[in-house]
Design an enzyme around this catalytic site. Structure first.
Site: not given
Ligand code: OAD
Length: 257
Positions: A108, A111, A126
């Site tokens: 998703q 980068d 994305h």
């Molecule tokens: P989020 O910011 O929603 O979630 C990030 C997740 O990574 C959280 O559940 C954290 O607990 C976890 N996390 C943080 N540090 C970590 C680490 N070191 N190792 C493993 N996990 C860790 O980001 P996404 O789930 O990627 O969409 O969000 C999905 C989409 O929402 C993105 O692609 C973007 C956003 O709107 C678009 O831009 C279309």
């Protein structure tokens, strides 16, 4: 965190999988210094309102603001390096392919860090922040676009005159059809699904792990925080991807040596 938290049965599930899928989210890049989206205080959306910056309407109303924000995000990302989590996933793909297993990485993230880490097959759900496209005819520029400043002329497509925009999915936009179709197809037919660093709240990506699990795949979640997937996961490793993934790869290598 120590090696014991990775159970031998998880290692054998990975070794015996025929078709593996890994879905990553912003969490895998957080150890490269790139902010996630939803984490309170540190997440991007805690500082900026996505509706103000990451929607077609925002671009329509104030394209320069949107372009300057993406330019800032690009500069942040350009200073980042793939971290051990990205590198471990690239190694896992190589090991799997050498063993005759299928391995698909779906991200998703926009980068480009998986590609920089050496992952070969990356489905970008994305888009990619380093690519631009014409907001009207979708053509990608043939040349590197000039930097946008407070006063500069905004770069336009020579074919239709449309403004160039980042080739990323904005809120309210549909995902690239071919990438989404491949992601569903791979997730539907895998026997092991790794959900890594994603809060699994944004559709349609969020439905991939559940669909795989409902089709009988072993579901592995790697995330320091619980998500709605956690109770369903066969293995929930509540640690950082940059710590867990290299340990998994080392254990796989030990088995194979
Ligand atoms: P989020 O910011 O929603 O979630 C990030 C997740 O990574 C959280 O559940 C954290 O607990 C976890 N996390 C943080 N540090 C970590 C680490 N070191 N190792 C493993 N996990 C860790 O980001 P996404 O789930 O990627 O969409 O969000 C999905 C989409 O929402 C993105 O692609 C973007 C956003 O709107 C678009 O831009 C279309």
């Amino acid at each position: 965190m120590n090696d014991e938290t990775i159970s031998p049965s998880l290692i054998s599930a990975i070794l015996n999988a025929r078709k593996m899928v890994a879905l990553t989210g912003a969490g895998i890049s957080s150890e490269s210094g790139i902010p996630t989206f939803r984490e309170a205080q540190t997440g991007l959306w805690a500082t900026y309102d996505p509706q103000e910056l990451a929607t077609p309407q925002a671009f329509e109303e104030h394209p320069r603001t949107v372009l300057l924000w993406y330019q800032w995000r690009k500069s942040l990302i350009a200073k980042s390096e793939p971290n051990p989590g990205h590198l471990a996933l690239a190694s896992l793909e190589k090991i799997a392919l050498q063993k005759g297993q299928k391995f698909t990485l779906i991200t998703q993230n926009v980068d480009n860090l998986h590609q920089q880490a050496g992952s070969e097959t990356v489905i970008e759900l994305h888009g990619n922040i380093f690519r631009s496209k014409c907001a009207q005819c979708q053509r990608q520029p043939a040349i590197e676009l000039p930097e946008v400043t407070a006063e500069s002329e905004l770069p336009r497509c020579p074919f239709c005159g449309g403004l160039y925009r980042p080739d990323v999915v904005w809120f309210g936009e549909s995902l690239p059809g071919e990438a989404l179709q491949r992601a569903f197809e791979k997730s539907n037919h895998c026997d092991l699904f790794l959900s890594i660093g994603t809060s699994a709240v944004v559709q349609p990506a969020a439905s991939l792990p559940l669909m795989a699990h409902e089709n009988g795949a072993t579901l592995v979640e790697i995330n320091p925080n619980p998500t709605h997937l956690t109770p369903k996961a066969n293995y929930a490793l509540q640690n950082k991807a940059g710590q867990v993934l290299p340990m998994i790869v080392n254990r796989i290598r030990d088995h194979l040596s």
